[in-house]
Motif scaffolding. Structure first.
Motif, PDB file in Angstrom:
ATOM      1  N   ASP A 144      56.602  43.415  22.181  1.00  0.00           N
ATOM      2  CA  ASP A 144      57.106  42.047  22.270  1.00  0.00           C
ATOM      3  C   ASP A 144      55.951  41.044  22.282  1.00  0.00           C
ATOM      4  OD1 ASP A 144      59.638  43.111  22.368  1.00  0.00           O
ATOM      5  OD2 ASP A 144      59.895  42.777  24.522  1.00  0.00           O
ATOM      6  N   GLN A 145      56.261  39.796  21.893  1.00  0.00           N
ATOM      7  CA  GLN A 145      55.279  38.719  21.853  1.00  0.00           C
ATOM      8  C   GLN A 145      55.852  37.493  22.545  1.00  0.00           C
ATOM      9  OE1 GLN A 145      53.014  38.543  17.918  1.00  0.00           O
ATOM     10  NE2 GLN A 145      55.006  39.309  17.282  1.00  0.00           N
ATOM     11  N   LEU A 146      54.994  36.746  23.234  1.00  0.00           N
ATOM     12  CA  LEU A 146      55.433  35.526  23.900  1.00  0.00           C
ATOM     13  C   LEU A 146      54.783  34.331  23.211  1.00  0.00           C
ATOM     14  CD1 LEU A 146      57.230  34.730  26.337  1.00  0.00           C
ATOM     15  CD2 LEU A 146      55.104  34.432  27.629  1.00  0.00           C
ATOM     16  N   PHE A 147      55.628  33.388  22.785  1.00  0.00           N
ATOM     17  CA  PHE A 147      55.138  32.131  22.230  1.00  0.00           C
ATOM     18  C   PHE A 147      55.080  31.116  23.362  1.00  0.00           C
ATOM     19  CE2 PHE A 147      55.939  27.880  20.477  1.00  0.00           C
ATOM     20  CZ  PHE A 147      54.812  27.770  19.673  1.00  0.00           C
ATOM     21  N   VAL A 148      53.880  30.577  23.605  1.00  0.00           N
ATOM     22  CA  VAL A 148      53.646  29.593  24.658  1.00  0.00           C
ATOM     23  C   VAL A 148      53.268  28.285  23.969  1.00  0.00           C
ATOM     24  CG1 VAL A 148      52.304  29.030  26.720  1.00  0.00           C
ATOM     25  CG2 VAL A 148      52.826  31.433  26.192  1.00  0.00           C
ATOM     26  N   PRO A 149      54.136  27.273  23.985  1.00  0.00           N
ATOM     27  CA  PRO A 149      53.851  26.035  23.263  1.00  0.00           C
ATOM     28  C   PRO A 149      52.823  25.153  23.966  1.00  0.00           C
ATOM     29  CG  PRO A 149      56.005  25.903  24.307  1.00  0.00           C
ATOM     30  CD  PRO A 149      55.460  27.266  24.596  1.00  0.00           C
ATOM     31  N   VAL A 150      52.365  24.146  23.256  1.00  0.00           N
ATOM     32  CA  VAL A 150      51.494  23.116  23.833  1.00  0.00           C
ATOM     33  C   VAL A 150      52.231  22.496  25.020  1.00  0.00           C
ATOM     34  CG1 VAL A 150      50.533  20.805  23.410  1.00  0.00           C
ATOM     35  CG2 VAL A 150      50.241  22.621  21.701  1.00  0.00           C
ATOM     36  N   GLY A 151      51.486  22.214  26.088  1.00  0.00           N
ATOM     37  CA  GLY A 151      52.079  21.611  27.272  1.00  0.00           C
ATOM     38  C   GLY A 151      52.369  22.614  28.366  1.00  0.00           C
ATOM     39  N   PHE A 152      52.060  23.869  28.099  1.00  0.00           N
ATOM     40  CA  PHE A 152      52.288  24.936  29.063  1.00  0.00           C
ATOM     41  C   PHE A 152      50.968  25.641  29.352  1.00  0.00           C
ATOM     42  CE2 PHE A 152      56.277  24.034  27.205  1.00  0.00           C
ATOM     43  CZ  PHE A 152      57.241  24.321  28.152  1.00  0.00           C
TER      44      PHE A 152
END
Length: 188
Positions: A102-110
């Motif tokens: 699995d992969q986690l996408f962490v957006p800008v602002g986090f």
């Protein structure tokens, strides 16, 4: 729209092993991830309990990240750092492992952090902005206002000198704006 997304990796196996597609522009765009990745990073953490984070880069060099564990297992954490967000300072997590892919996408602002759950763990991640040391930032991993429930070993975390003294959330003047999407962990 800024969302933390857990991408479930599909593996196709036979007697030789398996094949997986780890990035597909159309699949990611369908889930709302349209950022262009410009740099790949790879870390190896020897001891169980290695804790890296809570890290981010500030604008104009802010980074979204796509994180996966290619050896071992981690607890991967994203913390909402967007000023004005009703979920400011809250976090979500997912276990990423070489086994689940699995992969986690962490957006800008986090903010982003992870804790290794097995020895000799390797993590790779794509980022949307090149590393800019003058825009490197972080919040202390043990901040009581965030209160991540880290499954630490009895010996405590293995930390870098930098991570041990990062500022607390209450002393952080966030440069990130809330976009109207509260923190949730979605699956794609």
């Amino acid at each position: 729209m800024q969302k933390v997304i857990l991408f479930k990796t599909r593996r196709f196996g036979d007697s030789r092993g398996w094949f997986a597609e780890t990035y597909n522009l159309a699949r990611f765009a369908e889930a709302g991830v349209t950022e262009a990745f410009v740099q790949d990073n790879h870390s190896c953490s020897r001891p169980v309990g290695t804790l890296r984070g809570i890290h981010f880069q500030t604008p104009p060099h802010a980074q979204a990240k796509l994180v996966r564990c290619i050896r071992g297992r981690i607890l991967d954490v994203a913390v909402d750092l967007r000023r004005g967000s009703p979920t400011y300072g809250r976090w979500v997590s997912a276990e990423l492992s070489a086994e689940n892919g699995d992969q986690l996408f962490v957006p800008v602002g986090f903010g982003h952090a992870f804790l290794t759950l097995e020895p000799d763990t390797e993590v790779v991640y794509k980022v949307t902005s090149l590393y800019a040391p003058s825009h490197d930032g972080g919040i202390r991993w043990s901040d009581p206002d965030i209160a991540v429930d880290w499954p630490l070993p009895a010996t405590g975390p293995a930390l870098s000198d930098k991570d041990a003294v990062l500022p607390l959330l209450k002393n952080f003047d966030s440069p990130f704006d809330y976009d109207g999407t509260p923190l949730t962990l979605e699956t794609a």
